[in-house]
Design a protein around this motif. Structure first.
Motif: not given
Length: 199
Positions: A5, A21, A24, A47, A50-51
């Motif tokens: 998270w 996560l 998303l 973020f 993470e993408y």
């Protein structure tokens, strides 16, 4: 922070928005929350990463590009030099990586041009940031400009009083690789060992 998270702190509050996560949301939803809450720039980068990890590349680029745009909107971001440089270096590394994989010459040059633009923007913030020198060295490797790449790695290593700084190991590895390709195996091995000792 719970594993898997990321928490976005709410402005003027002690509360957070918790983002899973593993699930998303659309990138624009994250951008809206980050912007509304004037979230720290390092959170924008987290973020985006993470993408990227989930191969949601459009989301990665959208978040980072929007983060750079909002610096002009909110004065509190102006003095966050390290974070702004980290975002620019992330984008530059992304385009350098694309260039390294691209076979078609025009596309490859376009990626390298975009990498250069981001490194140049980072230089305008702080021309002495060592990790930018490392990134430019890697980009020059992608251009097969070994001599200039070596100079950039050496510059990143100059006066590095912190043997375990974030720029030291990649600079050592980059320089070692160049020496290895020039059949200077003994010096390359020394640098590889130094990198291992540093890690």
């Amino acid at each position: 922070v719970q594993e898997g998270w990321l928490n976005i702190p709410l402005r003027n509050s002690t509360d957070f928005v918790d983002i899973n996560l593993d699930d998303l949301p659309e990138p624009q939803d994250i951008i809206n929350i980050l912007r509304e809450e004037i979230a720290p720039l390092e959170l924008w980068l987290k973020f985006a990463v993470e993408y990227h990890k989930q191969n949601k590349i459009d989301g990665y680029k959208a978040i980072l590009n929007r983060a750079l745009d909002i610096v002009d909107e909110y004065p509190q971001y102006k003095d966050k030099k390290k974070e702004r440089i980290a975002i620019l270096n992330s984008l530059a590394a992304f385009y350098t990586n694309l260039a390294g994989k691209e076979k078609e010459k025009t596309k490859r040059e376009d990626y390298l041009s975009q990498a250069t633009q981001n490194f140049n923007k980072a230089d305008k913030i702080d021309t002495y940031e060592k990790i930018s020198w490392v990134g430019k060295g890697v980009m020059l490797l992608a251009r097969a400009d070994l001599e200039r790449a070596k100079q950039y790695f050496e510059t990143a290593l100059e006066g590095d009083t912190q043997a375990n700084s974030i720029s030291t190991i990649p600079a050592l590895l980059g320089k070692a690789w160049i020496l290895y390709t020039k059949n200077n195996y003994e010096e390359a091995l020394k640098l590889y060992r130094q990198a291992l000792d540093t890690s």
